[in-house]
Design an enzyme around this catalytic site. Structure first.
Site, PDB file in Angstrom:
ATOM      1  N   HIS A   1      41.484  11.582  17.915  1.00 33.02           N
ATOM      2  CA  HIS A   1      41.708  11.884  19.410  1.00 33.02           C
ATOM      3  C   HIS A   1      42.006  10.413  20.182  1.00 33.02           C
ATOM      4  O   HIS A   1      43.276  10.550  20.926  1.00 33.02           O
ATOM      5  CB  HIS A   1      40.500  12.671  20.107  1.00 33.02           C
ATOM      6  CG  HIS A   1      40.248  12.513  21.613  1.00 33.02           C
ATOM      7  ND1 HIS A   1      40.968  13.508  22.438  1.00 33.02           N
ATOM      8  CD2 HIS A   1      40.066  11.581  22.313  1.00 33.02           C
ATOM      9  CE1 HIS A   1      40.897  13.200  23.478  1.00 33.02           C
ATOM     10  NE2 HIS A   1      40.422  11.919  23.822  1.00 33.02           N
TER      11      HIS A   1
ATOM     12  N   SER B   1      40.619  19.236  20.142  1.00 35.90           N
ATOM     13  CA  SER B   1      41.362  20.193  21.125  1.00 35.90           C
ATOM     14  C   SER B   1      41.499  21.569  20.567  1.00 35.90           C
ATOM     15  O   SER B   1      40.888  22.699  21.135  1.00 35.90           O
ATOM     16  CB  SER B   1      42.309  19.624  21.972  1.00 35.90           C
ATOM     17  OG  SER B   1      41.819  18.326  22.469  1.00 35.90           O
TER      18      SER B   1
ATOM     19  N   ARG C   1      35.457  -0.431  32.730  1.00 30.48           N
ATOM     20  CA  ARG C   1      35.545   0.928  32.232  1.00 30.48           C
ATOM     21  C   ARG C   1      34.640   1.673  33.067  1.00 30.48           C
ATOM     22  O   ARG C   1      34.634   2.948  33.387  1.00 30.48           O
ATOM     23  CB  ARG C   1      35.685   1.154  30.886  1.00 30.48           C
ATOM     24  CG  ARG C   1      37.183   0.551  30.244  1.00 30.48           C
ATOM     25  CD  ARG C   1      37.393   0.780  28.993  1.00 30.48           C
ATOM     26  NE  ARG C   1      37.550   2.153  28.654  1.00 30.48           N
ATOM     27  CZ  ARG C   1      37.445   2.940  27.376  1.00 30.48           C
ATOM     28  NH1 ARG C   1      36.929   2.230  26.439  1.00 30.48           N
ATOM     29  NH2 ARG C   1      37.485   4.308  27.543  1.00 30.48           N
TER      30      ARG C   1
ATOM     31  N   SER D   1      34.804  21.677  28.146  1.00 30.73           N
ATOM     32  CA  SER D   1      33.859  21.665  27.008  1.00 30.73           C
ATOM     33  C   SER D   1      33.834  21.617  25.768  1.00 30.73           C
ATOM     34  O   SER D   1      35.183  21.867  25.392  1.00 30.73           O
ATOM     35  CB  SER D   1      32.860  23.069  27.462  1.00 30.73           C
ATOM     36  OG  SER D   1      32.406  22.820  28.694  1.00 30.73           O
TER      37      SER D   1
ATOM     38  N   TYR E   1      40.727  18.231  35.505  1.00 31.44           N
ATOM     39  CA  TYR E   1      40.366  19.473  34.925  1.00 31.44           C
ATOM     40  C   TYR E   1      39.098  19.412  34.104  1.00 31.44           C
ATOM     41  O   TYR E   1      38.631  18.300  33.319  1.00 31.44           O
ATOM     42  CB  TYR E   1      41.275  20.061  33.803  1.00 31.44           C
ATOM     43  CG  TYR E   1      41.738  19.175  32.695  1.00 31.44           C
ATOM     44  CD1 TYR E   1      42.824  18.445  32.799  1.00 31.44           C
ATOM     45  CD2 TYR E   1      41.264  19.391  31.364  1.00 31.44           C
ATOM     46  CE1 TYR E   1      43.270  17.510  31.728  1.00 31.44           C
ATOM     47  CE2 TYR E   1      41.695  18.886  30.137  1.00 31.44           C
ATOM     48  CZ  TYR E   1      42.923  17.870  30.533  1.00 31.44           C
ATOM     49  OH  TYR E   1      43.331  16.835  29.506  1.00 31.44           O
ATOM     50  N   PRO E   2      38.094  20.406  34.341  1.00 25.49           N
ATOM     51  CA  PRO E   2      36.863  20.355  33.495  1.00 25.49           C
ATOM     52  C   PRO E   2      37.029  20.743  32.025  1.00 25.49           C
ATOM     53  O   PRO E   2      37.729  21.682  31.732  1.00 25.49           O
ATOM     54  CB  PRO E   2      35.881  21.165  34.480  1.00 25.49           C
ATOM     55  CG  PRO E   2      36.925  22.230  34.950  1.00 25.49           C
ATOM     56  CD  PRO E   2      38.198  21.553  34.986  1.00 25.49           C
TER      57      PRO E   2
END
Ligand code: VOV
Length: 258
Positions: free
Chosen positions: A181, A232, A140, A157, A154-155
């Site tokens: 998650h 998220s 990995r 934070s 996509y970035p």
């Protein structure tokens, strides 16, 4: 011998990470108007040279010394992305130099780039022994990127707002949230492969998320489902999304036909 010091988790506020290959996403827009002015024979020569450049990256990948992905990008944000994984910053620069030397490069306008390092969070520990010697973890950290039909990059934070500040949560709270998650992520096994690049201190956002899938609809499904997950919903902040299709070197003539 471990390549990097083995991190410990619980004594620190920062979640320990295992760090693998450095990663560059290089997005380019083709100057189609200029390329149309190049005569067909010259264009074919340029494509041949570019094919040889991609073949040289494939040789590195076959030796297990790095990996790459080459995709066309939909929409106006970019036409192409070359995603490259290498053991050091210097080797990423070597690839940039080789890319620059191709004649086709002169017809490409930089549109976006992202620097990160393949990262595994250690919220749940890494088992016994030196994780850098564990074959599963190694695969990995130093992966051969899939040649899936589609890519999504996509970035992102984690929020540092008053009230919702990820970096002020306790380790236990973060561990719990990351577990939830990961459970959503796991339900996409076989549909999506994800590569998380840590980029704090390297680039404008904290992580670069690269997803690969055979069915492009799965990108929308996972991102939408995760929006309802607390990590998220409360803490995720996102940059632009780039999506596209695999561009095998055998298809370059069609791609560059104008
Ligand atoms: C295939 C889907 C999938 C799976 C299985 C998965 C699992 C996991 C695990 C087990 C872990 C923690 C340990 C580790 O292995 O790093 C992570 C970590 C992470 N993820 Fe994830 N994630 C997925 C998918 C997945 C997506 C689609 C996103 C974007 C989120 C969104 O809202 O758009 C994402 C983000 C992240 C990030 C930014 C981190 C690092 C956060 C940190 O604070 O450190 N991720 N992720």
């Amino acid at each position: 011998m471990s390549e990097r010091p083995v991190p410990t988790t619980d004594t620190q506020h920062a979640a320990a990470t295992l760090d693998g290959w450095y990663t560059l996403h290089d997005f380019r827009t083709i100057d189609w108007a200029r390329l149309k002015l190049v005569d067909a024979e010259k264009r074919e020569q340029m494509i041949e040279e570019f094919t040889a450049f991609l073949a040289s990256l494939e040789e590195v990948e076959a030796k297990g010394e790095g990996s790459h992905a080459f995709y066309s990008i939909l929409g106006q944000k970019a036409d192409l992305v070359l995603m490259v994984l290498r053991p050091t910053f210097n080797e990423l620069e070597d690839v940039e130099r080789a890319f620059r030397k191709t004649a086709l490069y002169d017809y490409m306008i930089p549109s976006y780039s992202y620097v990160s390092v393949i990262e595994l969070g250690m919220y749940r520990g890494s088992g016994d022994g030196d994780p850098y010697q564990n074959p599963h973890i190694r695969s990995r950290l130093y992966p051969t990127l899939p040649k899936a039909a589609h890519i999504c990059f996509y970035p992102m934070s984690k929020a540092r707002r008053d009230g919702d500040n990820w970096y002020m949560l306790s380790m236990d709270e973060r561990k719990d949230l990351m577990y939830r998650h990961s459970m959503i992520g796991r339900s996409y096994a076989g549909k999506i492969q994800q590569f998380i690049g840590g980029s704090t201190g390297f680039d404008a956002w904290e992580w670069g998320v690269t997803l690969f899938a055979e069915d492009s609809l799965q990108f929308k499904k996972i991102v939408y489902e995760m929006r309802f997950d607390e990590v998220s919903a409360k803490y995720g902040e996102f940059g632009d999304f780039y999506v596209g299709n695999i561009l095998p070197k055998e298809n370059l003539s069609t791609f560059f036909s104008v």
